[in-house]
Design an enzyme around this catalytic site. Structure first.
Site, PDB file in Angstrom:
ATOM      1  N   SER B 154       0.699  -1.265   0.182  1.00 22.72           N
ATOM      2  CA  SER B 154      -0.073  -0.004   0.022  1.00 22.72           C
ATOM      3  C   SER B 154       0.774   1.308   0.043  1.00 22.72           C
ATOM      4  CB  SER B 154      -0.991  -0.130   1.064  1.00 22.72           C
ATOM      5  OG  SER B 154      -1.739   0.751   1.133  1.00 22.72           O
ATOM      6  N   ASP B 406      -8.264  -6.221  -6.037  1.00 27.25           N
ATOM      7  CA  ASP B 406      -7.926  -4.612  -5.057  1.00 27.25           C
ATOM      8  C   ASP B 406      -8.297  -3.317  -5.950  1.00 27.25           C
ATOM      9  OD1 ASP B 406      -6.969  -3.074  -3.488  1.00 27.25           O
ATOM     10  OD2 ASP B 406      -4.832  -3.252  -4.184  1.00 27.25           O
ATOM     11  N   HIS B 431      -6.109  -6.715  -1.528  1.00 25.70           N
ATOM     12  CA  HIS B 431      -4.979  -5.820  -1.212  1.00 25.70           C
ATOM     13  C   HIS B 431      -3.733  -6.421  -0.670  1.00 25.70           C
ATOM     14  CE1 HIS B 431      -3.728  -1.493  -1.032  1.00 25.70           C
ATOM     15  NE2 HIS B 431      -3.741  -1.438   0.169  1.00 25.70           N
TER      16      HIS B 431
END
Lengths: 470, 470
Positions: B154, B406, B431
């Site tokens: 991320s 995602d 994710h």
């Protein structure tokens, strides 16, 4: 000798052969701090543009990464960019480095306290250049897809190389002339610089070297004798009489700078410097320094006859001014602060392998001196950690050029790092000779160096054009 | 929906399957400002080390580039690094991002004014990591020549990728999982994110999508009727009763986050999130949302039965808390400031190509809101200008992985940039699934992705070793 002072002098040499290049002056509003949001002030950066030869349909941009001085000096003395702009149909841009010239973030207060001076770093300067180029490409019709090639000499060459390393999406290649990116702690022995200076004189005569090497002891002997300071003041026609040992120290610092400056400016044609210089000034000087066997006073008289080449080539100087400042457009406060923070460049001399007065590199004293002057302590490893020191293997599209007469070559990239990060050696070259305009007296080696630089520039531009049209 | 809030939630997902990894906690004194000398303060950064499997004679260092949260969360939830450390004989280091966890530069004052909060930027965080790695290599015997591989998911993946781009002399390669480095102004259309969220539900059933799409109007209709807020408070067992339109807006923001979170956390095995989630939570949820033909109240009752999957999977929740905070170790103030300064990520919804309530991207309102909250205005182009946006062709040694489930993949690097900057697509991945520890329910695609990542890590390490020994 004070390393903080030395580097500034690099730019004195480019105040020569002032051609009248045509450019327009602009200003751009920059953030003082590009990397944080604590200081949200802005300042006005100056830059110069010439589009006389520019192909308005995507022609390249030649971008000079301004270094420690008024940008007009660099614009007027980087003849190479002007010489080749027509053949590339290039726009020429010279960006002034923050805290120099008129680009003072806090006006008169810029050098009064760390909270004002603290934003004078190479990282912030490079971010200024990023912002400026992005702006120019959006504002100038036809420039949006232009390739941008960075140029720079000395500290400006360091900036040009680092610019390509850190922002390869902004510039497509860099010509980094006489850029001593290794002149930092633990990367280059501090004694190498003085050895190259000395070698430049040794090429002319070993006696010349000996006269200079013996002069320090002679000065010390004479000026500690009764009446000696007065004698030397008269013999050397000093503008300010020697009164105390501090004045003697200043005089020796001046001499150290003179010998260094001559090595950096040992160009094959006359150049107009602090004082005008003849072609091959070291050769001319050394014709005067022939007898190291003299007693102290006679030795110093002989030295003075050589010094005249430097301070009185025109014959118009009435006295030798050891406090002489360069062109008013030069401001040594900026570089002094940089040398006291990020640009810590260690120098030392032993008087054996070089002809200087022995002087160790004493970082602790240096740091305390900086703290006293500026209220900051240096970060000697900041630049190597941020820019990589010797490990630049991941970089691309940089030509590093170095002249073997130039003492700064000891801190330069003197080997081919890869196919696209290359080193060009100019055996007969002094400090960034290749960035100067072409001259009938240019040695073949600098003509070849410029040819190679042009070839790489052409490749970088063509590669960018094919990428953009793909 | 507030884009500022959204991104923080990325880390909520990693609070799952808390293995007990063994590490020691250390602290390192960092400069608050790495790029200027105006602020000369220091702060204490936390980092974690495990050398259980480390080859003390030059074994590599796996370095997690901490992102927006307490570093122990990342250490406990990035199983991939722990899983492969033994095979590489690697030291594992997790560095806490400044302004998160206990690494607060100005303690309790850190979030009280721009002069304290202003140093919370990705550039400063990366410079922390540079300093830390240089220090560790000098301080730990046997680590001096170690290859360093960065990992991150991320925002941490963005940092890992940027770390390699900006400091290739410090790290030899980066695994950037679900790193939306293109989720910035003018780089990715603001509506793509919501479309991928919606597509995750459409895979299960179009009726599920329709129920959610119709729910916004139903909520608006019901809560503007007399007594409607009370009815919905009861029907949905809300912990705090709806009293005003602002409460209704909060409820809708909560729902927007729920649908997004489920898309990000749509893992093939149970994971412990804000509330524990079943395997394939969207599939489970959509089994409840089958009839979009209902009248508003019935539709909302149906929606609530689906929501229970999210807020009450264990059956222990007494009410639905739309203000529920994540783990106390999470601190959304930091990301809120980052989203208001450098990390401006535009999101918008139209309710047609996605199932969200229509909401345009209104930068002006966003900026004013930021100024009101933090006293700063965003610099939406700062990150693209500094890091290059889509033009990362000069980079090397990065694996970008993205899962097609995602929504952040829309801002990811989804193509092979070069032989050494490659994209790995995980069709069944949510994710940064690949950064999680291996699991019997892992789809083959994530097993393959990890294989490829290990292969590249091996190449980077071997190349570094051969360079160092050359």
């Amino acid at each position: 000798m004070d390393g903080r002072i030395l580097f500034l002098l690099t730019l004195l040499f480019i105040i020569s052969s002032c051609h009248s290049y045509k450019y327009r002056t602009y200003f751009y509003k920059q953030k003082v701090d590009h990397f944080s949001f604590a200081d949200r002030d802005s300042y006005i950066q100056r830059y110069l543009i010439s589009d006389e030869h520019w192909n308005r349909n995507g022609g390249p941009i030649f971008f000079y990464a301004g270094n420690e001085g008024d940008i007009t000096l660099f614009a007027e003395n980087t003849g190479f960019m002007w010489d080749i702009a027509p053949e590339f149909n290039a726009m020429v841009v010279f960006a002034e480095h923050r805290y120099y010239g008129v680009s003072l973030p806090y006006g008169n207060k810029s050098f009064t306290a760390p909270k004002y001076t603290g934003y004078l770093t190479s990282e912030q300067a490079l971010a200024d250049y990023v912002e400026l180029i992005v702006y120019l490409k959006s504002a100038i019709h036809g420039a949006e897809k232009s390739a941008v090639i960075a140029f720079g000499g000395s500290y400006g060459g360091m900036l040009a190389a680092w610019f390509r390393m850190k922002y390869p999406h902004i510039i497509q290649g860099a010509v980094a002339a006489s850029a001593p990116i290794l002149q930092f702690t633990d990367l280059t022995p501090c004694n190498k610089f003085g050895q190259v200076v000395t070698a430049d004189y040794a090429r002319e005569s070993s006696k010349c070297v000996e006269v200079i090497r013996k002069s320090w002891a002679a000065i010390n002997a004479v000026t500690t004798d009764e009446g000696g300071m007065g004698w030397l003041t008269n013999a050397w026609k000093l503008c300010q009489p020697l009164k105390a040992q501090e004045d003697v120290k200043n005089l020796k610092d001046y001499l150290t700078n003179v010998w260094t400056n001559l090595a950096m400016a040992d160009y094959p044609y006359p150049a107009d410097f602090l004082a005008p210089l003849p072609a091959n000034p070291i050769k001319v000087l050394c014709t005067q320094l022939t007898d190291p066997g003299h007693e102290p006073k006679a030795l110093l008289q002989e030295l003075f006859s050589g010094l005249a080449v430097y301070f009185n080539f025109t014959g118009k100087a009435k006295c030798m001014n050891v406090d002489q400042q360069a062109d008013v457009r030069l401001d040594d406060r900026g570089w002094d602060f940089q040398a006291c923070t990020e640009m810590v460049m260690p120098f030392c001399y032993d008087g054996i392998d070089d002809f200087f007065e022995p002087s160790p590199w004493d970082f602790k004293a240096y740091a305390e001196n900086c703290h006293q002057s500026w209220g900051v302590y240096p970060r000697p490893l900041m630049a190597p950690k941020i820019y990589g020191g010797k490990d630049i293997s991941a970089a691309s599209n940089i030509v590093f050029s170095n002249g073997l007469l130039d003492p700064w070559s000891t801190g330069g990239i003197m080997w081919n790092v890869s196919d696209s990060v290359v080193s060009v050696i100019i055996p007969e070259g002094a400090h960034h000779l290749d960035l100067r305009g072409s001259n009938p007296s240019d040695p073949q080696s600098v003509i070849d160096a410029r040819m190679l630089e042009r070839a790489f520039i052409k490749i970088w531009i063509e590669s960018h054009v094919s990428k953009k049209s793909a």
